[in-house]
Design a protein around this motif. Sequence first.
Motif, PDB file in Angstrom:
ATOM      1  N   GLU A 190       0.838  -1.137   0.044  1.00 30.15           N
ATOM      2  CA  GLU A 190      -0.080  -0.012   0.001  1.00 30.15           C
ATOM      3  C   GLU A 190       0.791   1.479  -0.031  1.00 30.15           C
ATOM      4  OE1 GLU A 190      -2.179  -2.941   2.939  1.00 30.15           O
ATOM      5  OE2 GLU A 190      -0.213  -2.347   2.531  1.00 30.15           O
ATOM      6  N   SER A 191       0.277   2.404  -0.609  1.00 33.14           N
ATOM      7  CA  SER A 191       0.908   3.611  -0.557  1.00 33.14           C
ATOM      8  C   SER A 191      -0.107   4.621  -0.715  1.00 33.14           C
ATOM      9  CB  SER A 191       1.971   3.773  -1.576  1.00 33.14           C
ATOM     10  OG  SER A 191       1.276   3.777  -2.760  1.00 33.14           O
ATOM     11  N   GLY A 192       0.185   6.033  -0.248  1.00 31.56           N
ATOM     12  CA  GLY A 192      -0.640   6.972  -0.445  1.00 31.56           C
ATOM     13  C   GLY A 192      -1.304   7.529   0.792  1.00 31.56           C
ATOM     14  N   ASP A 226     -12.323   8.686  10.098  1.00 35.70           N
ATOM     15  CA  ASP A 226     -11.721   8.120   9.359  1.00 35.70           C
ATOM     16  C   ASP A 226     -10.215   7.806   9.489  1.00 35.70           C
ATOM     17  OD1 ASP A 226     -13.373   9.944   6.678  1.00 35.70           O
ATOM     18  OD2 ASP A 226     -13.882   7.760   7.371  1.00 35.70           O
ATOM     19  N   THR A 227      -9.460   8.140  10.595  1.00 39.99           N
ATOM     20  CA  THR A 227      -8.101   8.023  10.966  1.00 39.99           C
ATOM     21  C   THR A 227      -8.242   6.375  11.251  1.00 39.99           C
ATOM     22  OG1 THR A 227      -8.020  10.226  11.591  1.00 39.99           O
ATOM     23  CG2 THR A 227      -6.539   8.474  12.462  1.00 39.99           C
ATOM     24  N   ALA A 228      -7.210   6.058  10.590  1.00 39.05           N
ATOM     25  CA  ALA A 228      -6.864   4.376  10.867  1.00 39.05           C
ATOM     26  C   ALA A 228      -5.745   4.074  10.020  1.00 39.05           C
ATOM     27  CB  ALA A 228      -8.100   3.522  10.472  1.00 39.05           C
ATOM     28  N   VAL A 229      -5.257   2.677  10.306  1.00 41.52           N
ATOM     29  CA  VAL A 229      -4.306   2.269   9.377  1.00 41.52           C
ATOM     30  C   VAL A 229      -5.146   1.627   8.151  1.00 41.52           C
ATOM     31  CG1 VAL A 229      -2.429   0.612   8.903  1.00 41.52           C
ATOM     32  CG2 VAL A 229      -2.544   1.876  10.957  1.00 41.52           C
ATOM     33  N   TYR A 230      -5.027   1.670   6.955  1.00 39.49           N
ATOM     34  CA  TYR A 230      -5.714   1.028   5.952  1.00 39.49           C
ATOM     35  C   TYR A 230      -4.744  -0.039   5.358  1.00 39.49           C
ATOM     36  CZ  TYR A 230      -9.210   4.817   6.279  1.00 39.49           C
ATOM     37  OH  TYR A 230     -10.353   5.618   6.486  1.00 39.49           O
ATOM     38  N   TYR A 231      -5.626  -1.073   5.276  1.00 39.46           N
ATOM     39  CA  TYR A 231      -4.758  -2.414   4.601  1.00 39.46           C
ATOM     40  C   TYR A 231      -5.631  -2.804   3.354  1.00 39.46           C
ATOM     41  CZ  TYR A 231      -3.165  -2.907   9.457  1.00 39.46           C
ATOM     42  OH  TYR A 231      -2.235  -2.851  10.544  1.00 39.46           O
ATOM     43  N   CYS A 232      -4.964  -3.182   2.475  1.00 43.66           N
ATOM     44  CA  CYS A 232      -5.252  -3.903   1.060  1.00 43.66           C
ATOM     45  C   CYS A 232      -5.416  -5.453   1.343  1.00 43.66           C
ATOM     46  CB  CYS A 232      -4.367  -3.340   0.119  1.00 43.66           C
ATOM     47  SG  CYS A 232      -4.503  -4.143  -1.476  1.00 43.66           S
ATOM     48  N   ALA A 233      -6.098  -5.978   0.728  1.00 41.64           N
ATOM     49  CA  ALA A 233      -6.290  -7.535   0.889  1.00 41.64           C
ATOM     50  C   ALA A 233      -6.580  -8.150  -0.376  1.00 41.64           C
ATOM     51  CB  ALA A 233      -7.159  -7.884   2.235  1.00 41.64           C
ATOM     52  N   TYR A 259      -4.553 -13.004   1.748  1.00 42.11           N
ATOM     53  CA  TYR A 259      -3.340 -12.157   1.582  1.00 42.11           C
ATOM     54  C   TYR A 259      -3.638 -10.740   2.113  1.00 42.11           C
ATOM     55  CZ  TYR A 259      -2.776 -16.052  -1.410  1.00 42.11           C
ATOM     56  OH  TYR A 259      -2.441 -17.278  -1.796  1.00 42.11           O
ATOM     57  N   TRP A 260      -2.743 -10.027   2.742  1.00 39.37           N
ATOM     58  CA  TRP A 260      -2.700  -8.738   3.399  1.00 39.37           C
ATOM     59  C   TRP A 260      -1.441  -8.155   3.001  1.00 39.37           C
ATOM     60  CZ3 TRP A 260      -7.174  -6.874   5.941  1.00 39.37           C
ATOM     61  CH2 TRP A 260      -8.111  -7.864   6.110  1.00 39.37           C
ATOM     62  N   GLY A 261      -1.696  -6.703   2.836  1.00 39.84           N
ATOM     63  CA  GLY A 261      -0.701  -5.849   2.944  1.00 39.84           C
ATOM     64  C   GLY A 261      -0.098  -5.195   4.377  1.00 39.84           C
ATOM     65  N   GLN A 262       1.011  -4.651   4.358  1.00 39.01           N
ATOM     66  CA  GLN A 262       1.490  -4.001   5.846  1.00 39.01           C
ATOM     67  C   GLN A 262       0.807  -2.914   6.193  1.00 39.01           C
ATOM     68  OE1 GLN A 262       2.595  -3.030   2.709  1.00 39.01           O
ATOM     69  NE2 GLN A 262       2.893  -0.922   3.115  1.00 39.01           N
ATOM     70  N   GLY A 263      -0.047  -2.135   5.462  1.00 40.53           N
ATOM     71  CA  GLY A 263      -0.873  -1.033   5.895  1.00 40.53           C
ATOM     72  C   GLY A 263      -0.195   0.268   5.510  1.00 40.53           C
ATOM     73  N   THR A 264      -0.970   1.199   5.566  1.00 40.49           N
ATOM     74  CA  THR A 264      -0.854   2.598   5.512  1.00 40.49           C
ATOM     75  C   THR A 264      -1.397   3.604   6.356  1.00 40.49           C
ATOM     76  OG1 THR A 264      -0.317   4.248   3.894  1.00 40.49           O
ATOM     77  CG2 THR A 264      -2.039   3.267   3.503  1.00 40.49           C
ATOM     78  N   GLN A 265      -0.833   4.498   6.799  1.00 39.56           N
ATOM     79  CA  GLN A 265      -1.627   5.287   7.993  1.00 39.56           C
ATOM     80  C   GLN A 265      -2.288   6.615   7.389  1.00 39.56           C
ATOM     81  OE1 GLN A 265      -1.731   4.930  11.438  1.00 39.56           O
ATOM     82  NE2 GLN A 265      -3.366   6.739  11.150  1.00 39.56           N
ATOM     83  N   LEU A 267      -7.666  11.972  -0.078  1.00 38.92           N
ATOM     84  CA  LEU A 267      -6.302  11.123  -0.607  1.00 38.92           C
ATOM     85  C   LEU A 267      -7.016   9.829  -1.285  1.00 38.92           C
ATOM     86  CD1 LEU A 267      -4.940  10.710   3.235  1.00 38.92           C
ATOM     87  CD2 LEU A 267      -3.831  11.745   1.475  1.00 38.92           C
ATOM     88  N   ARG A 268      -5.810   9.313  -2.090  1.00 37.25           N
ATOM     89  CA  ARG A 268      -5.905   8.302  -2.893  1.00 37.25           C
ATOM     90  C   ARG A 268      -4.945   7.393  -2.683  1.00 37.25           C
ATOM     91  NH1 ARG A 268      -4.225   7.356  -9.033  1.00 37.25           N
ATOM     92  NH2 ARG A 268      -6.015   6.152  -9.803  1.00 37.25           N
ATOM     93  N   LEU A 269      -5.237   6.239  -1.974  1.00 41.31           N
ATOM     94  CA  LEU A 269      -4.505   4.809  -1.726  1.00 41.31           C
ATOM     95  C   LEU A 269      -4.353   4.117  -2.821  1.00 41.31           C
ATOM     96  CD1 LEU A 269      -6.021   3.925   1.837  1.00 41.31           C
ATOM     97  CD2 LEU A 269      -4.232   5.903   1.139  1.00 41.31           C
ATOM     98  N   SER A 270      -3.119   3.419  -2.913  1.00 34.86           N
ATOM     99  CA  SER A 270      -2.851   2.429  -3.911  1.00 34.86           C
ATOM    100  C   SER A 270      -2.521   1.203  -3.236  1.00 34.86           C
ATOM    101  CB  SER A 270      -1.770   3.183  -4.970  1.00 34.86           C
ATOM    102  OG  SER A 270      -2.115   4.335  -5.463  1.00 34.86           O
TER     103      SER A 270
END
Length: 124
Positions: free
Chosen positions: A6-8, A90-97, A113-119, A18-21
């Motif tokens: 994850e990034s963004g 909406d404040t959190a660590v966001y994870y892609c799965a 499967y999970w990513g490491q997260g982005t704050q 914000l746009r997360l990728s």
Amino acid sequence: QVQLVESGGGLVQTGGSLRLSCAASGFTFSRMSLGWFRQAPGKEREFVAASSWDNDNTYYEDSVKGRFTISRDNAKNTVYLQMNTLKPEDTAVYYCAATALSRVIRTRQNYAYWGQGTQVTVSS
């Protein structure tokens, strides 16, 4: 080896965007459903949005409907989460799965499967 990166994430004021990728590798991206989850301090990880691989359907948690948009680019093996009108809650660590399932994709336990997260931090 499956990887989700994850990034963004970052710090944004209330009402901002914000746009997360999430860049994926190690599996056939077009045959996997992709989801975004988030975890705030002291809370359980919760569903935010998902994109089903077999019918392009998208699903959202009620509190983000109309503000967040999930999209995917199968050519780039990347899934995105566009977040508009952000709120402090909406404040959190966001994870892609990722999951091979095409149904029941709101459920955290169905993702292998999970990513490491982005704050993401939204200031008031």
